[in-house]
Scaffold this motif. Structure first.
Motif, short mmCIF file in Angstrom:
data_model
loop_
_atom_site.label_atom_id
_atom_site.label_comp_id
_atom_site.label_asym_id
_atom_site.label_seq_id
_atom_site.Cartn_x
_atom_site.Cartn_y
_atom_site.Cartn_z
N VAL A 32 -4.72 -4.67 -4.48
CA VAL A 32 -3.35 -4.34 -4.89
C VAL A 32 -3.09 -2.86 -4.62
N ASP A 36 2.36 -2.01 -6.00
CA ASP A 36 2.22 -3.36 -6.58
C ASP A 36 2.00 -3.27 -8.09
N ALA A 102 1.27 -9.20 -6.71
CA ALA A 102 0.02 -8.55 -7.11
C ALA A 102 -0.72 -9.38 -8.15
#
Length: 169
Positions: A32, A36, A102
């Protein structure tokens, strides 16, 4: 490696900066990005100067210097010489800022994403946490603190796999 457009004489467009920041991974969870996770709170372009404001996920985060340096490097890769990176703790980061894509990448990576936070407070009681592998709720917490303070450790009694779960904050 991602290539970004060259800045104009007046500096890059804010959208180009946001795109560059979207490629900066969270230093503890590389699947991520910092965008995100909702850590980037603002981007300002004033002539040839770019200012990025971010909120760390934890005020005592040991990776603050890594995040700050990564933000600066991503913006400088756009050809920007004057970069200011500011951190703010107000408002405090919340797991509600993690975007849906995410959350799915966390699950695929083997980390149970957090449940929605309630009123922006740290939850003392562990919320029901499904196994990110088999989705069973037949799990038990094995440690209140995982490899980072924002996670707990679990074991799924259905598939027998250990996993980390984000705390809701």
């Amino acid at each position: 490696m991602t290539t970004f457009s060259e800045p104009s004489a007046l500096g890059p467009r804010p959208s180009a900066v946001w795109n560059a920041l979207a490629s900066v991974p969270d230093p503890e969870i590389p699947v991520v990005s910092i965008t995100d996770m909702g850590m980037v709170r603002g981007v300002s372009v004033d002539g040839e100067k770019v200012t990025v404001t971010f909120t760390p996920t934890f005020s005592g985060c040991p990776a603050l210097h890594v995040i700050r340096a990564s933000i600066e490097q991503a913006v400088r890769a756009l050809g920007v010489a004057d970069v200011e990176v500011r951190s703010t703790l107000t408002p405090p980061w919340t797991t509600d800022w993690i975007n849906d894509a995410a959350r799915e990448r966390l699950r695929e990576y083997g980390i149970a994403p957090p449940a929605p936070a309630e009123h922006g407070l740290i939850q003392l009681e562990a919320e029901p946490t499904p196994c990110p592998r088999c989705h069973s709720f037949d799990v038990r917490m094995t440690a209140s603190f995982g490899p980072t303070l924002c996670k707990r450790m679990y074991v799924c009694d259905s598939c027998k796999e250990p996993f980390e779960g984000f705390k809701s904050v």
